[in-house]
Scaffold this motif. Structure first.
Motif, PDB file in Angstrom:
ATOM      1  N   GLU A   1       0.831  -1.201   0.000  1.00  0.00           N
ATOM      2  CA  GLU A   1       0.000   0.000   0.000  1.00  0.00           C
ATOM      3  C   GLU A   1       0.866   1.252   0.000  1.00  0.00           C
ATOM      4  O   GLU A   1       1.878   1.335   0.689  1.00  0.00           O
ATOM      5  N   SER A   2       0.445   2.230  -0.769  1.00  0.00           N
ATOM      6  CA  SER A   2       1.172   3.493  -0.875  1.00  0.00           C
ATOM      7  C   SER A   2       0.173   4.587  -1.215  1.00  0.00           C
ATOM      8  O   SER A   2      -1.019   4.300  -1.422  1.00  0.00           O
ATOM      9  N   PRO A   3       0.602   5.849  -1.323  1.00  0.00           N
ATOM     10  CA  PRO A   3      -0.337   6.919  -1.675  1.00  0.00           C
ATOM     11  C   PRO A   3      -0.852   6.828  -3.112  1.00  0.00           C
ATOM     12  O   PRO A   3      -1.795   7.529  -3.474  1.00  0.00           O
ATOM     13  N   PHE A   4      -0.250   5.947  -3.910  1.00  0.00           N
ATOM     14  CA  PHE A   4      -0.637   5.846  -5.314  1.00  0.00           C
ATOM     15  C   PHE A   4      -1.833   4.905  -5.486  1.00  0.00           C
ATOM     16  O   PHE A   4      -2.047   4.008  -4.668  1.00  0.00           O
ATOM     17  N   PRO A   5      -2.617   5.067  -6.535  1.00  0.00           N
ATOM     18  CA  PRO A   5      -3.770   4.190  -6.771  1.00  0.00           C
ATOM     19  C   PRO A   5      -3.351   2.718  -6.794  1.00  0.00           C
ATOM     20  O   PRO A   5      -2.336   2.368  -7.395  1.00  0.00           O
ATOM     21  N   GLN A   6      -4.137   1.884  -6.140  1.00  0.00           N
ATOM     22  CA  GLN A   6      -3.823   0.458  -6.058  1.00  0.00           C
ATOM     23  C   GLN A   6      -4.410  -0.273  -7.269  1.00  0.00           C
ATOM     24  O   GLN A   6      -5.288  -1.124  -7.145  1.00  0.00           O
ATOM     25  N   ASN A   7      -3.885   0.078  -8.446  1.00  0.00           N
ATOM     26  CA  ASN A   7      -4.423  -0.470  -9.685  1.00  0.00           C
ATOM     27  C   ASN A   7      -3.343  -1.007 -10.612  1.00  0.00           C
ATOM     28  O   ASN A   7      -3.520  -1.036 -11.831  1.00  0.00           O
ATOM     29  N   MET A   8      -2.211  -1.421 -10.027  1.00  0.00           N
ATOM     30  CA  MET A   8      -1.129  -1.958 -10.840  1.00  0.00           C
ATOM     31  C   MET A   8      -1.567  -3.244 -11.540  1.00  0.00           C
ATOM     32  O   MET A   8      -2.204  -4.106 -10.937  1.00  0.00           O
TER      33      MET A   8
END
Length: 319
Positions: free
Chosen positions: A69-76
């Motif tokens: 989890e990170s501040p970036f969208p979790q859509n990798m």
């Protein structure tokens, strides 16, 4: 249904109900839990403080799983690595912890660092520096694997491997434990007792340390917080640094007021890649300096707080 006034009449308390606040009437005669041994109210700890402040510095970066989890969208998309997310975690050990260490020295306080074993092995010099600068190294698992569903022996190895990594790198033997997201399992405390740990922090139920019984022996609980926690407020709720300052100050003010009548503990938690940012270190400085303006407060590592609980005969014992 009987009203509260009917209850007061029946119990003979109506005569004082008009001159005593309702809360005080009932607070004087609490219904005790037969499994909890309540201490007599004392206003100070043995060192003379009435409020002890516990600061945590989580050392997790470098031990996270791929695409954590990170501040970036979790859509990798499957099969790809979140490269900017990786750099967000790298900030924790490249900038965050070094900046916080300098600030703790500037503020003159010692903290407890909950260290993930794999993070320590990846950045051994930094882990060693934390201990050399007088801070406590506490265990935080070997990595970010879910712990509560592990079989007994698997969990025991998981906890021991993380603690051994800390001992090998820093020379410090961890006696405190923090599970990933506080989610310990049914066997965790027994395992900790068996491995020689003295306390855990995965408990939000009180604002002071207390003792429980594990495998027939006393075991200390040094309560944690999600109210004064940067990963919950700053990252999880997008608080600004000044909102964080206000929230923590409000927490302190209330606990300090309560500490006139009973001993209190306040917890504040920072994570390497969040609490170590410039704005949050500036916020931390303002918070700590504000707290230090007050009398009869002390800053202590969690191993010190746990020892106070063991030494204090009137501490709460939940057994």
């Amino acid at each position: 249904m009987s009203s509260r006034r009917d209850f007061i009449k029946k119990t003979g308390l109506i005569g004082i109900a008009g001159i005593v606040q309702p809360l005080n009437v009932f607070a004087s005669s609490p219904k005790l839990n037969g499994h909890v041994h309540y201490k007599k109210e004392n206003t100070k700890w043995a060192d003379g403080s009435r409020l002890v402040v516990s600061v945590s510095m989580q050392f997790e970066a470098g031990g996270q799983p791929v695409n954590a989890e990170s501040p970036f969208p979790q859509n990798m998309q499957k099969g790809f690595v979140d490269l900017p997310g990786e750099t967000w975690y790298q900030y924790g050990y490249k900038e965050g912890i070094p900046r916080m260490l300098d600030n703790w020295d500037k503020l003159g306080i010692k903290v407890t660092s909950h260290m993930v074993g794999s993070a320590v092995l990846k950045n051994p010099a930094l882990a060693k520096e934390i201990v050399e600068r007088g801070h406590e190294a506490a265990a935080h698992g070997m990595d970010w694997t879910t712990e509560y569903s592990m079989p007994y022996e698997t969990e025991k190895k998981f906890i021991k491997d993380g603690a051994d990594a800390i001992k090998k790198v820093t020379g410090f033997t961890p006696i405190g434990y923090n599970a990933n997201w506080l989610r310990r399992g049914a066997n965790t405390l027994e395992i900790l007792q068996e491995l020689g740990f003295k306390y855990h922090i995965d408990d939000l139920s009180r604002d002071e340390p207390f003792l429980v019984k594990v495998k027939g022996k006393e075991f200390a609980v040094v309560p944690y917080t999600i109210r004064c926690n940067d990963i919950v407020l700053i990252e999880g709720k997008n608080f600004s640094a000044d909102q964080f300052i206000r929230q923590v100050k409000m927490e302190f003010d209330q606990l300090y007021q309560e500490s006139e009548k009973k001993r209190r503990q306040m917890s504040i938690s920072f994570h390497d890649r969040i609490g170590g940012t410039p704005q949050m270190v500036a916020a931390t400085t303002e918070i700590i300096n504000y707290i230090k303006q007050h009398k009869e407060i002390s800053f202590k590592r969690k191993d010190e707080i746990a020892q106070m609980a063991y030494d204090e005969k009137s501490v709460i014992r939940e057994f």
